[in-house]
Design a protein around this motif. Structure first.
Motif, PDB file in Angstrom:
ATOM      1  N   SER A  91       0.832  -1.208   0.000  1.00 41.87           N
ATOM      2  CA  SER A  91       0.000   0.000   0.000  1.00 41.87           C
ATOM      3  C   SER A  91       0.863   1.253   0.000  1.00 41.87           C
ATOM      4  O   SER A  91       0.487   2.282  -0.576  1.00 41.87           O
ATOM      5  CB  SER A  91      -0.900   0.035   1.221  1.00 41.87           C
ATOM      6  N   GLN A 104      -7.923   0.689  -0.123  1.00 45.03           N
ATOM      7  CA  GLN A 104      -8.270  -0.518   0.605  1.00 45.03           C
ATOM      8  C   GLN A 104      -9.688  -0.442   1.184  1.00 45.03           C
ATOM      9  O   GLN A 104     -10.452  -1.373   1.102  1.00 45.03           O
ATOM     10  CB  GLN A 104      -7.275  -0.700   1.756  1.00 45.03           C
ATOM     11  N   ASP A 112      -5.872  -1.044  -4.695  1.00 40.59           N
ATOM     12  CA  ASP A 112      -5.262  -1.588  -3.489  1.00 40.59           C
ATOM     13  C   ASP A 112      -6.172  -2.607  -2.819  1.00 40.59           C
ATOM     14  O   ASP A 112      -7.138  -2.234  -2.173  1.00 40.59           O
ATOM     15  CB  ASP A 112      -4.944  -0.452  -2.522  1.00 40.59           C
ATOM     16  N   GLU A 113      -5.814  -3.851  -2.958  1.00 41.41           N
ATOM     17  CA  GLU A 113      -6.535  -4.932  -2.276  1.00 41.41           C
ATOM     18  C   GLU A 113      -8.028  -4.654  -2.163  1.00 41.41           C
ATOM     19  O   GLU A 113      -8.617  -4.746  -1.098  1.00 41.41           O
ATOM     20  CB  GLU A 113      -5.954  -5.143  -0.879  1.00 41.41           C
TER      21      GLU A 113
HETATM   22 MG   LIG Z   1      -2.093  -2.730   2.330  1.00 37.83          MG
END
Ligand SMILES: [Mg+2]
Ligand SMILES: Nc1ncnc2c1ncn2[C@@H]1O[C@H](COP(=O)(O)OP(=O)(O)O)[C@@H](O)[C@H]1O
Length: 695
Positions: free
Chosen positions: A470, A530, A611-612
């Motif tokens: 991240s 995220q 991001d994820e």
């Molecule tokens: Mg992360």
């Protein structure tokens, strides 16, 4: 004795009672024994330290001096800031000037009335009494009118300054970088108090306190003139005493300043707790934390705020008492002196009264100014934080506006900045990059990491949790600059973190990110974080704000389709016009994700950062979101650089390059790089990761 003095000095928070007894000790000491001068000075300093509630070292004194200069400068800035209100200020000042003369004038009429009451002819007495009553009546009406007029104007001035200042303060907050918002001084509580309370106090400087000082000056001048006209001897004796009043008021002003700061700090802490509690009300209730939090607030109220305000109240009371004492002393002296003069025939009863009351009424005007001086003490702390806020320039300045926080008076508003029309090609390079978060300087996240992403490629970042995936995205968005720190031992053996000189580079399109226009770069990138945050608005507006200007309905719908969101949006009760609720609380996690993806896609960015995006979802929504992500990765077709942090094999497999990040202590590096098949066959970290974590 000396040790006792030192102990006294080291006790920081003593109340007035102690301070008073200390004063007595000092005087007693002076009387009873010979002391060398230094010692007395030391002891006196101890007293002031205690009164102000703090110990003063040479650096503190130096700092206090600088603060004073700064405070003056700040005041000047407030005046400059008030310039557009100048016409109103002039009118208001005239009203104050006129109103100030009323009280001393009253002294003349009052004395006439007194003399009338000694009249023996009741018929004359009745007539004269009526005449003077009417004069009083007229003065009352005039005074009421001017008071109203003056107050209305100053309220108007204050309101206008407050409105402008509030908007400018908010704007200057928006200019700050992420690091600034992470600083404890800038927690939500202190930011909101800056916007609500502080800006209101600033106006005191420019409006109320000005009105008060003009009024009391005018009152004093009129009083002096009247006193001089009727008896110069009385004038001389009065003028010798008036400075005493000034001194007591000055003392009061000094004392009120100290404790103000403590209270403000503690109050903002309380606001922060409130904010946290409201935000996490579900956690508070589910863990039954109510009484714990209530206790925390109660402790802060009772242990810090209450003693501080008690101290302040005691000081205030003490000084008010002193002022009263001096004032009555002045009267006593004046009456005695007047009596002597009347007896010796130098002045008659009427003139004595006129000159006495003219000065006395003028002095009461000064007392009122002292009350405002107390408010001004509060205001000066507020002015410091607001004006300081307007000047702040952060290291990472996206320059959303041409002008700074302070709106230019000449232009009367903000000047929007034109961004370059060109677009990025989208290549990204991390060259020997070092980085540590400013809030955790000791923990290096990257250690000379190298990562090259040609434009149009899809790169998957993999690595265990905390390996800095991240962080790559945070750096690309330039939320932070690539800076790392090293420990350095100072003179006194204390270690401090200092920035290291060489931290490598982050290049976008071959240009160093720290040199480029970060607002432009950000506009060319699309980010799905995220835990994406939606704004409390309609679905449509949430998607459209991904492209700040000229977003069409067709573009929004197209983005929604590509994000796999169109169908579910159409099924919502109001379709695109459905409100998503506070922070997107009224749509499900998977829906929120897909709206966020659509928002990132709507401007057709050259770089897409994902991001994820699926980590917080349940199985079924994860599959849907995953499908849309896979689509994106496939459809980019060499047109768009995509950096994706994923833990789904289906996505990772499609990537052109997979980079494995690993932190072996002292910062992450790219330990492996290649396609899925290449990395699987080499059978190292990646293979282990795939087997352990990847579904
Ligand atoms: Mg992360
Ligand atoms: N805002 C922050 N302030 C301080 N440290 C942070 C911050 N964000 C992340 N970190 C730390 O930086 C390291 C890398 O974090 P991150 O990039 O989020 O890892 P990943 O995404 O790979 O799980 C972790 O040790 C984490 O604790």
């Amino acid at each position: 004795k000396r040790r006792a003095g030192e102990r006294r000095r080291s006790e920081a928070n003593l109340d007035v009672v102690a301070a008073e007894s200390d004063l007595e000790t000092i005087f007693d000491n002076k009387k009873t024994e010979e002391k060398d001068e230094n010692e007395v000075v030391e002891e006196e300093k101890g007293f002031w330290e205690k009164v102000k509630g703090e110990k003063q070292s040479p650096e503190d004194i130096e700092k206090a001096k600088l603060d004073k200069i700064q405070a003056k400068e700040n005041k000047r800035r407030v005046w400059k800031y008030s310039k557009p209100e100048l016409p109103l200020i002039v009118v208001g000042s005239c009203a104050s000037l006129i109103k100030g003369t009323f009280f001393p004038l009253l002294a003349i009429f009052f004395s006439e009335l007194l003399v009338v009451l000694f009249e023996s002819d009741t018929e004359v007495l009745r007539k004269d009494a009526l005449k003077w009553s009417l004069v009083f009546y007229g003065l009352g009406i005039a005074s009421g009118f001017f008071d109203f007029f003056q107050r209305a104007i100053y309220e108007l001035i204050g309101e206008r300054i407050t409105t402008r200042l509030r908007s400018d303060t908010f704007r200057s907050m928006l200019r700050q970088d992420v690091t600034w918002f992470e600083h404890e001084d800038n927690a939500i509580g202190s930011l909101s108090s800056r916007l609500s309370t502080d800006v209101k106090l600033v106006r005191l400087v420019a409006s109320q306190s000005l009105a008060a000082s003009i009024e009391s000056m005018s009152s004093l001048t009129t009083g002096i003139i009247i006193c001089l006209i009727y008896s110069w001897e009385m004038f001389l004796i009065m003028i010798a005493i008036v400075p005493l009043l000034g001194i007591t008021e000055g003392l009061q002003w000094m004392m009120l300043q100290g404790s103000e700061g403590d209270m403000r700090k503690e109050l903002t802490k309380n606001t922060d707790i409130l904010h946290e509690t409201v935000n996490g009300i579900r956690e508070v209730q589910s863990f039954a934390l109510e009484s714990f939090i209530a206790k925390e607030v109660k402790t802060s109220l009772f242990d810090t705020i209450a003693p501080a305000s008690l101290k302040q109240a005691a000081l205030k009371g003490f000084m008010m008492g002193m002022i009263q004492f001096v004032q009555f002393g002045v009267y006593a002296l004046a009456f005695w002196f007047g009596g002597e003069m009347i007896e010796s025939g130098r002045i008659d009863f009427e003139d004595f009264n006129k000159s006495l009351w003219a000065m006395a009424f003028a002095a009461s005007g000064l007392g009122q100014a002292a009350i405002f001086a107390g408010d001004a003490a509060k205001a000066s702390a507020a002015v410091k934080s607001t004006i300081g806020n307007l000047d702040l320039v952060s290291d990472i300045d996206s320059k959303p506006w041409e002008n700074k926080g302070l709106a230019e008076v000449s232009t009367g508003g903000v000047i929007e900045r034109e961004l370059p029309k060109s677009i990025l090609s989208g290549s990204v390079d991390l060259v020997d990059l070092n980085f540590a978060y400013p809030t955790r300087k000791g923990a290096k996240v990257f250690d000379e990491i190298g990562l090259s992403i040609p434009s149009g490629k899809v790169v998957a970042l993999v690595g265990s949790s905390g390996s800095g995936k991240s962080t790559v995205i945070q750096l690309l968005e330039r939320f932070y600059d690539p800076i790392s720190y090293k420990e350095e031992v100072g003179i006194k053996g204390t270690t401090t973190s200092v920035k290291t000189e060489h931290n490598g580079h982050l290049l976008v399109d071959g240009e160093k990110l720290i040199d480029s226009d970060c607002r432009f770069v950000r506009k060319n990138m699309g980010l799905v974080g995220q835990e994406p945050v939606l704004f409390n608005d309609t679905v449509y507006n949430n998607i459209a704000l991904g492209k700040s200007e000229g977003c069409t309905r067709a573009e929004v719908e197209e983005a929604a389709r590509r994000a796999n969101a169109y169908d579910f949006i159409m099924k919502l009760e109001d379709g695109f016009e459905t409100m998503v609720g506070n922070a997107g609380g009224m749509v499900s996690g998977g829906q929120k994700q897909r709206i966020a993806i659509a928002r990132a896609l709507v401007s057709n960015p050259k770089v897409l950062l994902l991001d994820e995006a699926t980590s917080a979802l349940d199985n079924e929504s994860e599959k849907i979101v995953q499908a849309s992500l896979d689509n994106l990765v496939k459809e980019s077709g060499g047109e768009r650089t995509t950096i994706i942090i994923a833990h789904r094999l289906s996505t990772i497999k499609e990537a052109d390059v997979i980079c494995v990040l690993e932190n072996k202590g002292g910062g992450s590096k790219v330990v492996e790089r290649g396609t899925h098949d290449e990395l699987m066959s080499s059978g190292q970290k990646y293979k282990a990761l795939v087997q352990a974590y990847v579904k």
